[in-house]
Design an enzyme around this catalytic site. Structure first.
Site, PDB file in Angstrom:
ATOM      1  N   LYS A  80       5.364   9.443 -12.556  1.00  0.00           N
ATOM      2  CA  LYS A  80       4.466   8.304 -12.813  1.00  0.00           C
ATOM      3  C   LYS A  80       5.072   7.414 -13.896  1.00  0.00           C
ATOM      4  O   LYS A  80       5.602   7.917 -14.891  1.00  0.00           O
ATOM      5  CB  LYS A  80       3.092   8.823 -13.244  1.00  0.00           C
ATOM      6  CG  LYS A  80       2.026   7.741 -13.385  1.00  0.00           C
ATOM      7  CD  LYS A  80       0.674   8.344 -13.764  1.00  0.00           C
ATOM      8  CE  LYS A  80      -0.422   7.298 -13.849  1.00  0.00           C
ATOM      9  NZ  LYS A  80      -1.732   7.896 -14.205  1.00  0.00           N
ATOM     10  N   SER A 155      -5.511   6.654 -11.100  1.00  0.00           N
ATOM     11  CA  SER A 155      -4.451   5.700 -11.312  1.00  0.00           C
ATOM     12  C   SER A 155      -3.070   6.184 -10.863  1.00  0.00           C
ATOM     13  O   SER A 155      -2.166   5.372 -10.693  1.00  0.00           O
ATOM     14  CB  SER A 155      -4.381   5.340 -12.795  1.00  0.00           C
ATOM     15  OG  SER A 155      -4.067   6.494 -13.564  1.00  0.00           O
ATOM     16  N   SER A 179      -7.415  10.871 -12.774  1.00  0.00           N
ATOM     17  CA  SER A 179      -6.295  10.199 -12.113  1.00  0.00           C
ATOM     18  C   SER A 179      -5.234  11.086 -11.486  1.00  0.00           C
ATOM     19  O   SER A 179      -4.297  10.569 -10.886  1.00  0.00           O
ATOM     20  CB  SER A 179      -5.617   9.239 -13.087  1.00  0.00           C
ATOM     21  OG  SER A 179      -6.404   8.089 -13.247  1.00  0.00           O
TER      22      SER A 179
HETATM   23  N1  GLN Z   1     -10.580   5.977 -13.036  1.00  0.00           N
HETATM   24  C1  GLN Z   1     -10.656   6.282 -14.442  1.00  0.00           C
HETATM   25  C2  GLN Z   1     -10.427   5.038 -15.255  1.00  0.00           C
HETATM   26  O1  GLN Z   1     -10.255   4.018 -14.676  1.00  0.00           O
HETATM   27  C3  GLN Z   1      -9.700   7.381 -14.793  1.00  0.00           C
HETATM   28  C4  GLN Z   1      -8.317   6.917 -15.020  1.00  0.00           C
HETATM   29  C5  GLN Z   1      -7.380   8.019 -15.393  1.00  0.00           C
HETATM   30  O2  GLN Z   1      -7.673   9.189 -15.278  1.00  0.00           O
HETATM   31  N2  GLN Z   1      -6.238   7.604 -15.898  1.00  0.00           N
HETATM   32  O3  GLN Z   1     -10.424   5.072 -16.465  1.00  0.00           O
END
Ligand code: GLN
Length: 495
Positions: A80, A155, A179
């Protein structure tokens, strides 16, 4: 498509170690696959073909000397783009870091390289890991290999898409509020969020430091476990890193694959299901619970009354921490600099740079977080959210007095269409309903595929107490061994 890209990480490593195939051939097969399909999937922001081939050659040379290889030597991996990689572009999905090449490796990057794992490149993501679909990437969305018109989750959606599309057998994601687990769920693969502190955050571009945790993606539970053991472990460079033994997740995955869960008490969380969840997701989840019962587990219903407040608490805590963390992008230290014409003041250059460099969701979070932390509101918002966090941790503690693990769907929805939810922040945030409690409590949780709804993958989440990551893997592996592999029915990508 080369058969080599269909193999599990464990099988690739075994074949490389036995000399049945070279690491170089394996790397080349995956680079060819990327060249063939990534124009459609857009999992990668940067492919490092030269670096991958060099790393693969180094593994082959090591083998030729007769040295014992580490368990994942020669296995390709997608990283990532929020994890820093020395000399390789690292953008965190943001324009503000365009062109930045970090001068150092994150601890997990270093561990991956030291294990002889072959880094293929950097994967797409929502900007600074804020989102559930990769649509917040400054570089355009990734596409779900099950249906290219849909999102691969987020994400870490580039990482999940790469693994599901057979571009890489392994990937690293980060999970702040879900995420790793949600993208794993909607692409039909395995993803684990380790206990907070189990994996070093040194060299992870920070979003919400009290929640951020990197975790493995694989197509099997064992593959995820093998990668978990490579990246986990104490790191003095991260003050929140746990000094203690790494959870024995590989042994647990192997043990679980024997398919016996007798004596294991599994709690079904009453609050994670029902209204707002897609009926097909609930049906797959209920079938999964019956499968677990069939494996000998004792199933109990468990109530966690404060889980319903997780969304509100998270969307104060995470933006608050992000507003502080993202202050470092000041036009001086990294990447983009806008309006530096010799006339504008330093303050103007900073604000023009941030205006041009951050996307709308990141700006929204910085504004919410700054507000929640401002004097007079701090107690009412941030302070209150921290109290809710404690109540959620107590719900877990009470539940784990009665059961060994908790289960729920990993996400209320299957993969939705690109563009469908992006205009409405709340419609995006509710993707995290199932994953946020474990994030806030710092406890481990895995998502394993549990069949299809309307032809799209559904994930089963298995949550365990802190430092008991092996329970997630054991139950996940037992479940995996008992069902048809979800990914076996993925349609081949159209060329
Ligand atoms: N969807 C969540 C957010 O937008 C989690 C994101 C994540 O785990 N990086 O904050």
């Amino acid at each position: 498509m080369s058969e080599l890209t269909r193999l599990s990480a464990a099988d690739i490593a075994a074949k490389v170690a036995a000399g049945e195939v070279s690491a170089l051939e394996v790397a080349q097969a995956h680079l060819d696959r990327i060249a063939a399909v990534d124009g459609q999937v857009h999992a990668f922001l940067h492919v490092d073909a030269d670096g991958a081939l060099a790393a693969a050659r180094a593994v082959d040379e090591r083998r030729a000397t007769g040295a014992v290889l580490s368990p994942l030597a020669g296995v390709p991996l997608a990283m990532k783009d929020v994890v820093v990689t020395q000399g390789l572009p690292t953008t965190a999905g943001s324009k503000i870091l365009e062109g930045w090449r970090p001068p150092y490796d994150a601890t997990i990057t270093r561990r991956v390289k030291d294990a002889g794992i072959v880094l293929l490149g950097k994967t797409n993501m929502d900007e600074f890991a804020m989102g559930s679909s990769t649509e917040n990437s400054a570089y355009g969305p990734s596409h779900n290999p099950w249906d290219l018109s849909r999102i691969p989750g987020g994400s870490s959606g580039g990482s999940s898409a790469a693994v599901a599309a057979f571009e890489a057998p392994l990937a690293i994601g980060t999970d702040t509020g879900g995420s790793v687990r949600q993208p794993a769920a909607v692409t039909g693969i395995v993803g684990h969020k380790p206990t907070y502190g189990a994996v070093s955050r040194y060299g992870l571009i920070a979003f919400s430091s009290s929640l951020d945790q990197a975790g493995p993606f694989g197509r099997t539970v064992l593959d995820a476990a093998l990668l978990h053991e490579v990246i986990a472990g104490h790191d003095p460079a991260d003050s929140t890193s746990i000094a203690g033994p790494v959870a024995p997740v590989v042994a647990a995955a192997r043990d679980g694959a024997c398919g016996d869960l007798s004596g294991v008490r599994i709690g079904v969380v009453r609050e994670l299901g029902g209204e707002g969840y897609q009926p097909g997701v609930l049906a797959s989840f209920e079938a999964a619970v019956e499968t677990l019962r069939g494996l000998g587990a004792e199933i109990r219903e468990v109530s966690c009354p404060h889980f319903g407040y997780a969304l509100a608490a998270y969307y104060l805590i995470a933006p608050s921490e992000c507003s502080s963390n993202l202050a470092r992008f000041d036009a001086v230290r990294y990447g983009l600099r806008a309006g530096d014409d010799g006339v504008n003041s330093l303050e103007d250059v900073m604000s023009l740079t941030r205006q041009a460099g951050f996307g709308p969701e990141v700006k929204r979070r910085i504004i919410i977080g700054t507000y929640a932390l401002s004097s007079g509101y701090y107690e009412a918002y941030y302070g209150q959210a921290q109290k809710v966090r404690t109540l959620i941790a107590r719900d877990f503690a009470a539940a784990f007095e009665r059961v060994d693990v908790l289960v729920s769907p990993s996400s209320p929805f299957v993969a939705f269409g690109i563009g469908e939810r992006i205009a409405d922040p709340m419609a995006m945030y509710v993707n995290d309903l199932c994953t946020l409690p474990a994030s806030l409590a710092g406890t481990p949780a895995i998502s394993v595929p549990c069949g299809l709804s309307e032809g799209l993958p559904v994930g089963l989440q298995v949550m365990a107490p802190a430092l008991r990551d092996e329970r997630c893997y054991r139950v996940g592996a037992a479940f995996e061994a008992a069902v048809e592999p979800t990914l076996a029915s993925i349609p081949e990508l159209v060329r």
